[in-house]
Design a protein around this motif. Structure first.
Motif, PDB file in Angstrom:
ATOM      1  N   VAL A 197       0.906  -1.187  -0.133  1.00 38.02           N
ATOM      2  CA  VAL A 197      -0.153  -0.166   0.423  1.00 38.02           C
ATOM      3  C   VAL A 197       0.695   1.534  -0.200  1.00 38.02           C
ATOM      4  CG1 VAL A 197      -1.575   1.284   1.729  1.00 38.02           C
ATOM      5  CG2 VAL A 197      -2.287  -1.305   0.711  1.00 38.02           C
ATOM      6  N   ASP A 198       2.097   0.782   0.905  1.00 38.78           N
ATOM      7  CA  ASP A 198       2.586   2.232   0.627  1.00 38.78           C
ATOM      8  C   ASP A 198       3.310   2.665  -0.181  1.00 38.78           C
ATOM      9  OD1 ASP A 198       2.077   2.784   2.774  1.00 38.78           O
ATOM     10  OD2 ASP A 198       3.927   1.837   4.312  1.00 38.78           O
ATOM     11  N   ALA A 232       3.952   5.962  -5.774  1.00 37.65           N
ATOM     12  CA  ALA A 232       4.361   5.959  -6.811  1.00 37.65           C
ATOM     13  C   ALA A 232       2.376   6.593  -7.317  1.00 37.65           C
ATOM     14  CB  ALA A 232       3.605   4.216  -7.061  1.00 37.65           C
ATOM     15  N   ARG A 233       1.615   6.773  -7.081  1.00 35.72           N
ATOM     16  CA  ARG A 233       0.684   7.599  -7.498  1.00 35.72           C
ATOM     17  C   ARG A 233       1.198   9.157  -7.637  1.00 35.72           C
ATOM     18  NH1 ARG A 233      -1.568   3.389  -5.205  1.00 35.72           N
ATOM     19  NH2 ARG A 233      -2.388   4.146  -3.731  1.00 35.72           N
ATOM     20  N   SER A 234       1.912   9.491  -6.009  1.00 34.04           N
ATOM     21  CA  SER A 234       2.267  10.696  -6.123  1.00 34.04           C
ATOM     22  C   SER A 234       2.694  11.270  -7.497  1.00 34.04           C
ATOM     23  CB  SER A 234       2.970  11.387  -4.836  1.00 34.04           C
ATOM     24  OG  SER A 234       4.766  10.402  -4.751  1.00 34.04           O
ATOM     25  N   GLY A 235       3.365  10.392  -8.536  1.00 35.74           N
ATOM     26  CA  GLY A 235       4.217  10.529  -9.431  1.00 35.74           C
ATOM     27  C   GLY A 235       6.331  11.614  -9.029  1.00 35.74           C
ATOM     28  N   ARG A 236       6.129  11.339  -8.082  1.00 42.71           N
ATOM     29  CA  ARG A 236       7.221  11.558  -7.453  1.00 42.71           C
ATOM     30  C   ARG A 236       8.441  11.032  -7.192  1.00 42.71           C
ATOM     31  NH1 ARG A 236       6.664  13.724  -0.846  1.00 42.71           N
ATOM     32  NH2 ARG A 236       8.579  14.847  -1.451  1.00 42.71           N
ATOM     33  N   TYR A 237       8.820   9.964  -7.889  1.00 40.61           N
ATOM     34  CA  TYR A 237       9.512   9.490  -7.857  1.00 40.61           C
ATOM     35  C   TYR A 237       9.958   8.348  -9.299  1.00 40.61           C
ATOM     36  CZ  TYR A 237       8.785   9.348  -3.225  1.00 40.61           C
ATOM     37  OH  TYR A 237       8.739  10.280  -1.864  1.00 40.61           O
ATOM     38  N   PRO A 265       1.452   0.094 -11.063  1.00 43.51           N
ATOM     39  CA  PRO A 265       1.635   0.204 -12.063  1.00 43.51           C
ATOM     40  C   PRO A 265       2.664   0.546 -12.697  1.00 43.51           C
ATOM     41  CG  PRO A 265       0.052   0.014 -11.725  1.00 43.51           C
ATOM     42  CD  PRO A 265      -0.049   0.245 -10.508  1.00 43.51           C
ATOM     43  N   GLU A 266       2.530   2.021 -12.385  1.00 49.47           N
ATOM     44  CA  GLU A 266       3.331   3.734 -12.915  1.00 49.47           C
ATOM     45  C   GLU A 266       4.776   3.813 -12.931  1.00 49.47           C
ATOM     46  OE1 GLU A 266       1.749   3.463 -10.112  1.00 49.47           O
ATOM     47  OE2 GLU A 266      -0.012   4.685 -10.549  1.00 49.47           O
ATOM     48  N   LEU A 267       5.367   2.835 -12.212  1.00 49.51           N
ATOM     49  CA  LEU A 267       6.438   3.030 -11.127  1.00 49.51           C
ATOM     50  C   LEU A 267       7.570   2.235 -11.888  1.00 49.51           C
ATOM     51  CD1 LEU A 267       8.278   4.299  -9.264  1.00 49.51           C
ATOM     52  CD2 LEU A 267       7.627   2.254  -7.429  1.00 49.51           C
ATOM     53  N   THR A 268       8.697   2.500 -12.520  1.00 55.10           N
ATOM     54  CA  THR A 268       9.956   2.050 -13.055  1.00 55.10           C
ATOM     55  C   THR A 268      10.479   1.302 -11.216  1.00 55.10           C
ATOM     56  OG1 THR A 268      10.132   2.977 -14.692  1.00 55.10           O
ATOM     57  CG2 THR A 268      11.505   1.657 -14.315  1.00 55.10           C
ATOM     58  N   LEU A 287      12.795   3.742  -2.927  1.00 58.67           N
ATOM     59  CA  LEU A 287      12.172   4.809  -3.980  1.00 58.67           C
ATOM     60  C   LEU A 287      13.252   6.186  -3.809  1.00 58.67           C
ATOM     61  CD1 LEU A 287       8.970   4.567  -2.750  1.00 58.67           C
ATOM     62  CD2 LEU A 287      10.190   2.984  -4.258  1.00 58.67           C
ATOM     63  N   PHE A 288      13.788   6.481  -5.275  1.00 62.35           N
ATOM     64  CA  PHE A 288      14.580   7.528  -5.603  1.00 62.35           C
ATOM     65  C   PHE A 288      13.401   8.946  -5.936  1.00 62.35           C
ATOM     66  CE2 PHE A 288      17.656   4.464  -5.196  1.00 62.35           C
ATOM     67  CZ  PHE A 288      18.940   4.646  -4.540  1.00 62.35           C
ATOM     68  N   PRO A 289      13.640   9.884  -5.459  1.00 59.44           N
ATOM     69  CA  PRO A 289      12.738  11.478  -6.155  1.00 59.44           C
ATOM     70  C   PRO A 289      13.623  11.686  -7.535  1.00 59.44           C
ATOM     71  CG  PRO A 289      14.101  11.901  -4.172  1.00 59.44           C
ATOM     72  CD  PRO A 289      14.380  10.416  -4.174  1.00 59.44           C
ATOM     73  N   LYS A 290      12.560  11.818  -8.395  1.00 63.32           N
ATOM     74  CA  LYS A 290      12.689  12.911  -9.250  1.00 63.32           C
ATOM     75  C   LYS A 290      13.248  14.273  -9.333  1.00 63.32           C
ATOM     76  CE  LYS A 290       9.243  10.887 -12.142  1.00 63.32           C
ATOM     77  NZ  LYS A 290       8.183  11.322 -13.075  1.00 63.32           N
TER      78      LYS A 290
END
Length: 398
Positions: free
Chosen positions: A28-29, A34-39, A65-68, A92-95
């Motif tokens: 869930v975390d 991933a849905r935040s689009g920050r990573y 599904p959206e996270l590489t 998880l590495f931030p963009k």
């Protein structure tokens, strides 16, 4: 995030860990992140005994599904709340502070040096063309590469050399995937595609200052073992000094041949001298015919020296202190630590002292079947990349 599952570092990197009993919150975390689009990308290290590769693939497809992401199985995980094996760990590495991409090289046992070089050079050029996407990171020193590779492939030396050739001035580090010391089959995943006999190369561009380093803790003795019969392709030695390998190794280290075990190999590593320095050629296991399988390349005529580990706590602490002296306070470390170092620490009742060092410097990563460092494939070594602690304002902006 629940503090039991997640830690957010000043540079914006998020580390999540879970055991099989508590995994729902973990996924869930990851999904929320991933849905935040920050990573930019996620790295997952997992015990395939507790988290089969298919389960990792399915959970990521369901929740993120959206996270590489790139993932590999381990011989132990580093960074969980209890520092025990049998976990799944995500980094998880931030963009806004990292740019990342990944390429998978399939069929590494047969693909050959030149094709690996060509594939990685192409990926490197594609990545270089994205340099303007992250402000202020166009210098070679802002880029590094990570390799995750099948630890049962027996071609890590060739692959590492090919990567070094293709990467040129980009520093490389990484680890060989494990399978909880079963030595049968490891698992690597890139964006839902599961495989073995492959390597995943990840390119990172970083605003955060970093330092790649390594540390080991062995000293050579005067006891020599000459390889007189071997199978280099399978990394098996049949004879040392014209005598059955297991028996001769046991005699050299003062152990009954019937008592040889991973603990013996961790406490009495073998090293080879290259260019004035010694590098481990660690034993993986004893085979029924008295031969020895190795984690690293071997060949007829090689002279191996029995070594003795010494001062793991001291040498590890000094390595981290030296990094602090170069880049300042450490925010966190992505680390690849040989499983034999973990076993040796257990033998010498140093596990808690090593864990305290790793906790002090926020080390996350996994226990490996081998480590990659620049152009070398190593054993019984810790290789890591330390990221500097950012000023408070930068940490808040992340």
């Amino acid at each position: 995030m629940n503090p039991h599952f997640g830690t957010r570092h000043e540079c914006g990197v998020v580390v999540l860990t879970t055991s099989p009993q508590e995994e729902h919150s973990f996924w869930v975390d990851i999904g929320t992140a991933a849905r935040s689009g920050r990573y930019a990308i996620g790295l997952l290290f997992f015990s395939q005994d507790c988290f089969p590769a298919d389960a990792i693939k399915n959970r990521m497809a369901e929740h993120a599904p959206e996270l590489t992401y790139a993932a590999c199985s381990t011989a132990g995980e580093i960074g969980g709340p209890d520092e025990e094996v049998g976990q799944c760990l995500a980094v998880l590495f931030p963009k806004d502070l990292f740019l990342a991409t990944a390429v998978r090289i399939d069929g590494i046992r047969t693909i050959g040096f030149d094709r690996i070089v060509a594939q990685v050079k192409e990926a490197r050029q594609t990545f270089a063309n994205t340099g303007d996407a992250l402000s202020g990171t166009n210098e070679p020193g802002d880029v590094f590469a990570i390799c995750l590779i099948d630890g049962m492939s027996v071609v890590e030396e060739m692959v590492t050399a090919a990567l070094h050739w293709a990467l040129e001035d980009i520093p490389l580090l990484g680890g060989s995937a494990g399978d909880s010391m079963r030595f049968k089959k490891t698992s690597l995943i890139l964006d839902g595609e599961i495989g073995d006999n492959c390597a995943i190369v990840l390119f990172f561009r970083s605003i955060v200052p970093f330092k790649i380093f390594k540390t080991d803790n062995f000293v050579p003795t005067d006891r020599k073992l000459v390889v007189t019969s071997s199978d280099p392709e399978r990394r098996i030695i049949y004879e040392f000094n014209a005598t059955e390998a297991a028996a001769e190794y046991a005699r050299a280290v003062g152990i009954d041949p019937g008592a040889l075990s991973p603990m013996s190999f961790a406490s009495h590593p073998l090293v080879v001298r290259v260019g004035g320095e010694y590098y481990c050629r660690s034993v993986q296991k004893v085979n029924p015919d008295g031969s020895l399988s190795f984690f690293c390349a071997i060949d007829d005529g090689i002279v191996l020296t029995v070594a003795e580990p010494t001062g793991m706590t001291r040498s590890t602490n000094e390595a981290f202190e030296n990094v602090v002296g170069e880049i300042g306070d450490i925010d966190f470390v992505l680390g690849f630590d040989c499983v034999l170092r973990r076993i040796d620490a257990q033998n010498r009742q140093a596990t808690q002292r090593i864990q305290k060092i790793y906790q002090k410097y926020n080390v996350v990563g996994f226990n490996t079947y081998g480590e990659q460092y620049l152009s070398m494939h190593l054993n019984q070594t810790f290789t890591g990349i330390a990221f500097a602690r950012l000023p408070e304002a930068a940490g808040e902006a992340s």
